[in-house]
Design a protein around this motif. Structure first.
Motif, PDB file in Angstrom:
ATOM      1  N   UNK A   6       0.830  -1.209   0.000  1.00 49.80           N
ATOM      2  CA  UNK A   6       0.000   0.000   0.000  1.00 49.80           C
ATOM      3  C   UNK A   6       0.869   1.266   0.000  1.00 49.80           C
ATOM      4  N   UNK A   7       2.171   1.089   0.020  1.00 46.59           N
ATOM      5  CA  UNK A   7       3.072   2.249   0.047  1.00 46.59           C
ATOM      6  C   UNK A   7       3.853   2.332  -1.260  1.00 46.59           C
ATOM      7  N   UNK A  31      -2.450 -12.023  -6.079  1.00 45.36           N
ATOM      8  CA  UNK A  31      -3.776 -12.273  -5.485  1.00 45.36           C
ATOM      9  C   UNK A  31      -4.911 -11.604  -6.261  1.00 45.36           C
ATOM     10  N   UNK A  32      -4.695 -10.358  -6.665  1.00 48.24           N
ATOM     11  CA  UNK A  32      -5.795  -9.591  -7.265  1.00 48.24           C
ATOM     12  C   UNK A  32      -5.591  -9.346  -8.760  1.00 48.24           C
ATOM     13  N   UNK A  71     -11.222 -10.590  -8.551  1.00 48.29           N
ATOM     14  CA  UNK A  71     -10.571  -9.960  -7.399  1.00 48.29           C
ATOM     15  C   UNK A  71     -10.181  -8.519  -7.713  1.00 48.29           C
ATOM     16  N   UNK A  72     -10.832  -7.935  -8.704  1.00 50.96           N
ATOM     17  CA  UNK A  72     -10.561  -6.533  -9.013  1.00 50.96           C
ATOM     18  C   UNK A  72      -9.462  -6.344 -10.045  1.00 50.96           C
ATOM     19  N   UNK A 114      -2.651  -6.690  -3.153  1.00 54.40           N
ATOM     20  CA  UNK A 114      -3.896  -6.057  -2.696  1.00 54.40           C
ATOM     21  C   UNK A 114      -4.638  -5.525  -3.925  1.00 54.40           C
ATOM     22  N   UNK A 115      -5.970  -5.224  -3.780  1.00 51.89           N
ATOM     23  CA  UNK A 115      -6.724  -4.723  -4.939  1.00 51.89           C
ATOM     24  C   UNK A 115      -6.245  -3.330  -5.383  1.00 51.89           C
ATOM     25  N   UNK A 116      -6.752  -2.867  -6.492  1.00 58.01           N
ATOM     26  CA  UNK A 116      -6.507  -1.503  -7.013  1.00 58.01           C
ATOM     27  C   UNK A 116      -5.068  -1.252  -7.421  1.00 58.01           C
ATOM     28  N   UNK A 117      -4.401  -2.289  -7.898  1.00 65.97           N
ATOM     29  CA  UNK A 117      -3.041  -2.054  -8.389  1.00 65.97           C
ATOM     30  C   UNK A 117      -2.946  -2.401  -9.870  1.00 65.97           C
ATOM     31  N   UNK A 118      -4.069  -2.168 -10.562  1.00 64.54           N
ATOM     32  CA  UNK A 118      -4.133  -2.539 -11.977  1.00 64.54           C
ATOM     33  C   UNK A 118      -3.040  -1.890 -12.802  1.00 64.54           C
ATOM     34  N   UNK A 119      -2.899  -0.580 -12.620  1.00 61.74           N
ATOM     35  CA  UNK A 119      -1.946   0.149 -13.463  1.00 61.74           C
ATOM     36  C   UNK A 119      -0.520  -0.308 -13.165  1.00 61.74           C
TER      37      UNK A 119
END
Ligand SMILES: CC(C)=CCNc1ncnc2c1ncn2[C@@H]1O[C@H](COP(=O)(O)O)[C@@H](O)[C@H]1O
Ligand SMILES: [Zn+2]
Length: 353
Positions: A177-178, A227-228, A233-234, A205-210
């Protein structure tokens, strides 16, 4: 079959995702705590026991505590030697250890002496005849940004050339997340170009597509967690397609993901998704000390959660050899070892099903 812990113990195994300071056992932790009583550190602060779960933030706090206990060359040597011997005792025949070189001004530990000490531990174990082939991945902590990442790659490059094949690659890890992988691309690119292999923690973790897209473009040689990545899973189908097309192996760490709560339960783990695709997946421990597990247990958990019979478990461990960073000669030696061990182990196990 699930109760047959002996089969999983006897199974020859390959461990490709083990953070040194996350792998410290209770026994070694006791020795460290005794060395530094003034820190007032208790076991409960360095491990997450059975049935316990923590937030990611809480998990990363655990590493800070462990780092306080491991801050001299002597500590690093003891920890690395103990960890290697414990993996060997669990019948791990090939191990890739990863660790973030650290400097500690108050003890004189430098990033260079940190890496030298891990290499020394690997050599000592070899001299003592411990039955395990160990390699080292130098880790970049994403929190520390672009400059430190580049410095780490240069150090790894030096040691790749001087360690007689012991330093084989780079790991990208740290609190997902950092920071953003974008600024680490030049360092990772350089690592690739000079022949270091890349194992990258991705989409933990989610929201790391880019970020995952950028990292997959490198491309990495292996993916940590992932994982995601998949749409449920996003992630996205295009990320999955890219990993599948490149046949980029996934390092699967079941207990770590469940205890760190990025996955709800063992049976809902993304291993199922990728395994059903026929994608290369390697069962690993991540942090056997922090998560109170070992590789045998992780194989057993996978078998029980996903209904794998002994022959499937065997194939899983055998295929892991294809994903190691050491060269073809080492792969051949390991395959030979697996072939020799197979009849005895598998016949016994099938009889008990
Ligand atoms: C919080 C959680 C669920 C942990 C498991 N997932 C992880 N994700 C990213 N980086 C990690 C993880 N586990 C260990 N590490 C990295 O490994 C370090 C500890 O080992 P070392 O000091 O590099 O020898 C941590 O400080 C962190 O940078
Ligand atoms: Zn990890």
């Amino acid at each position: 079959m699930d109760d047959n812990a002996e089969f999983y113990k006897d199974l020859p195994k390959v461990e490709l995702h083990a953070h040194l300071n996350g792998s410290v056992s209770v026994q070694t932790m006791e020795k460290l705590i005794r060395r530094k009583p003034h820190l007032n550190i208790e076991h409960s602060m360095t491990a997450i026991g059975k049935g316990q779960r923590r937030t990611l933030d809480e998990c990363f706090e655990v590493f800070k505590v462990i780092h306080k206990l491991v801050d001299t060359e002597e500590d690093v040597l003891m920890v690395a030697t103990d960890v290697i011997k414990e993996f060997a005792a669990d019948n791990v025949k090939y191990l890739e250890l990863r660790s973030t070189p650290r400097e500690e001004n108050h003890t004189g530990l430098t990033k260079k002496s940190y890496i030298e000490t891990v290499i020394e531990a690997i050599r000592q174990c070899k001299t003592e005849g411990v039955d395990i082939d160990v390699r080292f991945l130098v880790a970049i902590d994403r929190r520390n940004g672009a400059e430190v990442a580049m410095e780490t790659v240069k150090l790894a490059e030096e040691f790749m050339l001087s360690s007689g094949g012991l330093v084989v690659g780079i790991d990208l890890s740290g609190d997902p997340t950092v920071g953003h992988g974008r600024c680490l691309l030049p360092a990772l690119q350089r690592a690739r170009n000079c022949g270091l292999k890349l194992s990258l923690h991705m989409s933990e973790v989610p929201s790391q597509l880019e970020e995952s897209e950028l990292l997959l473009n490198l491309p990495p040689d292996r993916i940590g967690h992932g994982t995601c990545l998949h749409p449920e899973m996003g992630g996205s189908q295009s990320l999955v397609d890219r990993a599948v097309k490149g046949r980029i192996p996934l390092e699967i760490c079941l207990t770590s993901n469940v205890k760190g709560q990025t996955v709800q339960s063992y049976s809902q783990h993304h291993f199922r998704y990728w395994y059903q695709l026929g994608h290369p997946c390697v069962i690993c421990t991540d942090d056997k000390g922090v998560f109170c597990t070992d590789l045998s247990q992780e194989y057993q958990l996978a078998a029980s959660a996903f209904g794998l019979r002994p022959d499937a478990v065997w194939t899983l461990s055998e295929r892991a050899v294809d994903c190691i960073f050491a060269g073809d000669e080492v792969k051949q030696q390991l395959r030979q070892k697996w072939t020799e061990l197979k009849p005895g182990l598998l016949q016994g196990a099938e009889l008990q099903v």
